[in-house]
Design a protein around this motif. Structure first.
Motif, PDB file in Angstrom:
ATOM      1  N   LEU A   1       0.827  -1.204   0.000  1.00  8.99           N
ATOM      2  CA  LEU A   1       0.000   0.000   0.000  1.00  8.99           C
ATOM      3  C   LEU A   1       0.863   1.257   0.000  1.00  8.99           C
ATOM      4  N   SER A   2       1.957   1.257   0.764  1.00  6.68           N
ATOM      5  CA  SER A   2       2.850   2.418   0.789  1.00  6.68           C
ATOM      6  C   SER A   2       3.491   2.646  -0.575  1.00  6.68           C
ATOM      7  N   GLU A   3       3.820   1.579  -1.269  1.00  5.79           N
ATOM      8  CA  GLU A   3       4.406   1.728  -2.600  1.00  5.79           C
ATOM      9  C   GLU A   3       3.391   2.294  -3.592  1.00  5.79           C
ATOM     10  N   GLN A   4       2.131   1.916  -3.445  1.00  4.99           N
ATOM     11  CA  GLN A   4       1.103   2.474  -4.321  1.00  4.99           C
ATOM     12  C   GLN A   4       0.896   3.957  -4.039  1.00  4.99           C
ATOM     13  N   ILE A   5       0.897   4.334  -2.760  1.00  7.61           N
ATOM     14  CA  ILE A   5       0.723   5.738  -2.406  1.00  7.61           C
ATOM     15  C   ILE A   5       1.919   6.563  -2.872  1.00  7.61           C
ATOM     16  N   ALA A   6       3.103   5.957  -2.895  1.00  8.24           N
ATOM     17  CA  ALA A   6       4.300   6.677  -3.330  1.00  8.24           C
ATOM     18  C   ALA A   6       4.227   7.072  -4.805  1.00  8.24           C
TER      19      ALA A   6
ATOM     20  N   LEU B   1      12.713   3.638  -0.588  1.00  7.66           N
ATOM     21  CA  LEU B   1      12.883   4.353   0.673  1.00  7.66           C
ATOM     22  C   LEU B   1      11.792   5.402   0.869  1.00  7.66           C
ATOM     23  N   VAL B   2      11.294   5.982  -0.218  1.00  8.46           N
ATOM     24  CA  VAL B   2      10.168   6.904  -0.104  1.00  8.46           C
ATOM     25  C   VAL B   2       8.950   6.171   0.436  1.00  8.46           C
ATOM     26  N   ALA B   3       8.726   4.943  -0.048  1.00  6.15           N
ATOM     27  CA  ALA B   3       7.608   4.144   0.463  1.00  6.15           C
ATOM     28  C   ALA B   3       7.785   3.843   1.945  1.00  6.15           C
ATOM     29  N   GLU B   4       9.025   3.595   2.363  1.00  2.91           N
ATOM     30  CA  GLU B   4       9.278   3.345   3.787  1.00  2.91           C
ATOM     31  C   GLU B   4       9.021   4.598   4.617  1.00  2.91           C
ATOM     32  N   LEU B   5       9.401   5.762   4.083  1.00  2.00           N
ATOM     33  CA  LEU B   5       9.125   7.013   4.791  1.00  2.00           C
ATOM     34  C   LEU B   5       7.627   7.248   4.922  1.00  2.00           C
ATOM     35  N   ILE B   6       6.888   6.929   3.877  1.00  3.06           N
ATOM     36  CA  ILE B   6       5.432   7.092   3.925  1.00  3.06           C
ATOM     37  C   ILE B   6       4.828   6.152   4.963  1.00  3.06           C
ATOM     38  N   ARG B   7       5.294   4.918   4.970  1.00  4.63           N
ATOM     39  CA  ARG B   7       4.745   3.952   5.924  1.00  4.63           C
ATOM     40  C   ARG B   7       5.099   4.329   7.357  1.00  4.63           C
ATOM     41  N   SER B   8       6.304   4.857   7.573  1.00  4.76           N
ATOM     42  CA  SER B   8       6.693   5.247   8.926  1.00  4.76           C
ATOM     43  C   SER B   8       5.966   6.498   9.397  1.00  4.76           C
ATOM     44  N   SER B   9       5.424   7.285   8.467  1.00  8.20           N
ATOM     45  CA  SER B   9       4.697   8.494   8.857  1.00  8.20           C
ATOM     46  C   SER B   9       3.267   8.205   9.285  1.00  8.20           C
ATOM     47  N   MET B  10       2.803   6.968   9.119  1.00  7.79           N
ATOM     48  CA  MET B  10       1.422   6.604   9.423  1.00  7.79           C
ATOM     49  C   MET B  10       1.379   5.634  10.593  1.00  7.79           C
ATOM     50  N   GLU B  11       0.463   5.859  11.509  1.00 10.17           N
ATOM     51  CA  GLU B  11       0.198   4.945  12.613  1.00 10.17           C
ATOM     52  C   GLU B  11      -1.306   4.686  12.670  1.00 10.17           C
ATOM     53  N   SER B  12      -1.663   3.411  12.739  1.00  8.00           N
ATOM     54  CA  SER B  12      -3.079   3.033  12.810  1.00  8.00           C
ATOM     55  C   SER B  12      -3.351   2.345  14.136  1.00  8.00           C
TER      56      SER B  12
ATOM     57  N   SER C   1     -15.090  -0.059  18.305  1.00  7.65           N
ATOM     58  CA  SER C   1     -15.279  -0.401  16.886  1.00  7.65           C
ATOM     59  C   SER C   1     -14.952   0.761  15.957  1.00  7.65           C
ATOM     60  N   LEU C   2     -14.213   1.738  16.432  1.00  5.12           N
ATOM     61  CA  LEU C   2     -13.716   2.802  15.566  1.00  5.12           C
ATOM     62  C   LEU C   2     -12.260   2.528  15.218  1.00  5.12           C
ATOM     63  N   PHE C   3     -11.736   3.310  14.288  1.00  5.53           N
ATOM     64  CA  PHE C   3     -10.376   3.077  13.806  1.00  5.53           C
ATOM     65  C   PHE C   3      -9.714   4.428  13.586  1.00  5.53           C
ATOM     66  N   ASN C   4      -8.536   4.617  14.183  1.00  7.24           N
ATOM     67  CA  ASN C   4      -7.797   5.873  14.066  1.00  7.24           C
ATOM     68  C   ASN C   4      -6.615   5.707  13.115  1.00  7.24           C
ATOM     69  N   VAL C   5      -6.412   6.709  12.294  1.00  9.10           N
ATOM     70  CA  VAL C   5      -5.251   6.771  11.399  1.00  9.10           C
ATOM     71  C   VAL C   5      -4.555   8.097  11.663  1.00  9.10           C
ATOM     72  N   SER C   6      -3.319   8.036  12.156  1.00  6.21           N
ATOM     73  CA  SER C   6      -2.561   9.229  12.503  1.00  6.21           C
ATOM     74  C   SER C   6      -1.421   9.415  11.502  1.00  6.21           C
ATOM     75  N   ILE C   7      -1.314  10.610  10.955  1.00  5.73           N
ATOM     76  CA  ILE C   7      -0.273  10.941   9.986  1.00  5.73           C
ATOM     77  C   ILE C   7       0.632  12.004  10.598  1.00  5.73           C
ATOM     78  N   SER C   8       1.944  11.741  10.606  1.00  2.00           N
ATOM     79  CA  SER C   8       2.931  12.679  11.134  1.00  2.00           C
ATOM     80  C   SER C   8       3.951  12.985  10.044  1.00  2.00           C
ATOM     81  N   ILE C   9       4.037  14.261   9.659  1.00  2.00           N
ATOM     82  CA  ILE C   9       4.950  14.700   8.604  1.00  2.00           C
ATOM     83  C   ILE C   9       6.068  15.518   9.242  1.00  2.00           C
ATOM     84  N   LYS C  10       7.323  15.143   8.942  1.00  2.00           N
ATOM     85  CA  LYS C  10       8.482  15.860   9.455  1.00  2.00           C
ATOM     86  C   LYS C  10       9.110  16.735   8.375  1.00  2.00           C
TER      87      LYS C  10
ATOM     88  N   LEU D   1       0.307  18.692   3.566  1.00  2.00           N
ATOM     89  CA  LEU D   1       0.431  17.286   3.184  1.00  2.00           C
ATOM     90  C   LEU D   1      -0.221  16.360   4.200  1.00  2.00           C
ATOM     91  N   VAL D   2      -0.371  16.805   5.446  1.00  2.00           N
ATOM     92  CA  VAL D   2      -0.946  15.955   6.486  1.00  2.00           C
ATOM     93  C   VAL D   2      -2.346  15.494   6.094  1.00  2.00           C
TER      94      VAL D   2
END
Length: 425
Positions: free
Chosen positions: A111-116, A134-145, A151-160, A176-177
């Motif tokens: 999924l990170s590679e597709q978003i990249a 490595l861009v895909a890895e940076l994208i994946r590391s910026s997201m926490e689920s 029964s809810l689901f949180n998606v947190s995006i952190s951009i440095k 970009l967040v």
């Protein structure tokens, strides 16, 4: 060494009393008060440095999205119809397996590679590294689920940002967040829709094959019933026997429906799951109920098939089989149409409760936390400084109490150790 020599300062070194054998806590505070300028200056300096350092550190901006996954009761087609309200009531209190599935999808490398591949996202992260992997890895590391218990689901995006970021880079990270959050949710929804459509296609094929088989059986059973009526000149059953045949056919149809329920449920769940076990228990109960129509025991006004004359018994069996197949065929026909609709449906499956927005302030670094850390670090350094300075002053004033240290220094200087004392320095 006389008492006057002990109290005489050496050079400009402050006068310090010889350390007591049993030091008191007040001696420590007295020492801090003596060097109060250093105790105040060092923490203040480190605090200012730590605070100023936050302006050069990478800035982090965070956005949170909360989504509502599809409810279990919103399953379409055969699987929803077959589970029944009793099973759903039990499953309401259980954890939603879709949440764990969503987390695995979001954390996946694919999924990170597709978003990249998104030009806007790749343009920002490529400033850190131009490699797509490595861009895909940076994208994946910026997201926490995080799946929640409600029964809810949180998606947190952190951009440095980079070190010493400009205002333009900060604005770019803020914008970009929300965009990256929306992209993750969009890809997750697309995956979930494709998965549900694939399940509907698989179920449709299964239902279609069962429907065609039941229709062939029904045609064959119609022919058998017609041949039997022509041969024995029988047209219909008595009203009492007809009622028994209809009731027995309903129970027999329920048995076959439960068989299909188990077949569908075992495709989605493990054989040891609670839903499969409950369906099997319902199947055994339906079989016991059907046996009562053969042996009697259903009620005083329900005729047992074993007590019916042979000719009527055979006609009743043929009629019952026809009604069972008619019930099952009608049921499968309805479900087949639902599965065909589900297979072609391409609607959003995720509902966004709280969408991520462009953050107005950074989430890190915290300047207050850095200031407090600098003050604390400076206070520790000041204590070490005061303790070290006091120790060396004490060495100069009372060398006979620090023979080991003096011998060590003289050894490093290449001199022969000349200080001998039994006291431990």
């Amino acid at each position: 060494m006389t008492e006057s020599q002990v109290n005489t300062p050496i050079g400009d070194t402050p006068i310090l009393e010889a350390p007591k054998k049993n030091p008191h806590l007040m001696d420590f505070f007295t020492l801090l008060a003596k060097y109060r300028k250093a105790v105040m200056f060092i923490p203040l300096t480190t605090g200012i440095l730590f605070f100023a350092f936050t302006y050069f550190m990478p800035q982090t901006f965070t956005g949170l999205t909360t989504i509502i996954p599809p409810e279990k009761s919103q399953q379409s087609g055969l699987l929803n119809f077959l589970t029944g309200s009793g099973v759903l009531d039990i499953m309401k209190g259980a954890e939603n397996p879709a949440l764990d599935m969503f987390k695995n999808v979001l954390d996946s490398r694919q999924l990170s590679e597709q978003i990249a591949e998104d030009p806007r996202i790749f343009r920002y992260f490529s400033t850190f590294d131009t490699s797509k992997k490595l861009v895909a890895e940076l994208i994946r590391s910026s997201m926490e689920s995080e799946p929640l218990r409600n029964s809810l689901f949180n998606v947190s995006i952190s951009i440095k940002t980079h070190w010493n970021p400009t205002q333009a880079e900060k604005d770019s990270a803020k914008n970009l967040v929300a965009y990256l959050s929306q992209t993750f949710i969009r890809y997750l929804d697309r995956y979930n829709r494709e998965r549900m459509m694939t399940q509907a296609r698989t179920t449709r094929i299964f239902v279609e094959s069962e429907y065609n088989a039941r229709m062939r059986q029904l045609d064959s059973q119609y022919a058998k019933l017609q041949a039997f009526q022509q041969e024995h000149k029988t047209i219909s059953l008595t009203e009492q026997l007809t009622a028994s045949v209809v009731s027995a056919a309903q129970v027999a149809a329920q048995v076959q429906q439960l068989d299909m329920q188990i077949g569908v449920a075992e495709r989605e769940l493990t054989p040891s799951s609670g839903r499969v076990q409950m369906l099997k228990a319902q199947l055994e109960e339906a079989k016991r109920e059907m046996k009562k129509y053969e042996d009697g025991g259903v009620g005083d006004y329900v005729m047992a098939f074993k007590d019916v004359p042979e000719l009527a018994h055979n006609l009743a069996n043929l009629t019952r089989e026809v009604k069972i197949l008619e019930t099952i065929s009608a049921f499968l026909r309805q479900q087949l149409e639902q599965e065909r609709i589900s297979e072609q449906r391409d609607l959003p499956t995720l509902h966004v409760l709280d969408a991520a927005v462009n953050p107005e302030r950074r989430s890190s670094p915290s300047r207050l936390a850095m200031l407090l850390l600098g003050l604390f670090s400076g206070f520790v350094i000041a204590i070490l400084y005061v303790a070290t300075r006091n120790y060396f002053v004490n060495v100069r004033l009372h060398p006979e109490e620090h023979t080991r240290y003096l011998n060590f220094v003289q050894t490093l200087q290449g001199k022969k150790s000349v200080v001998h004392n039994s006291s431990v320095g």
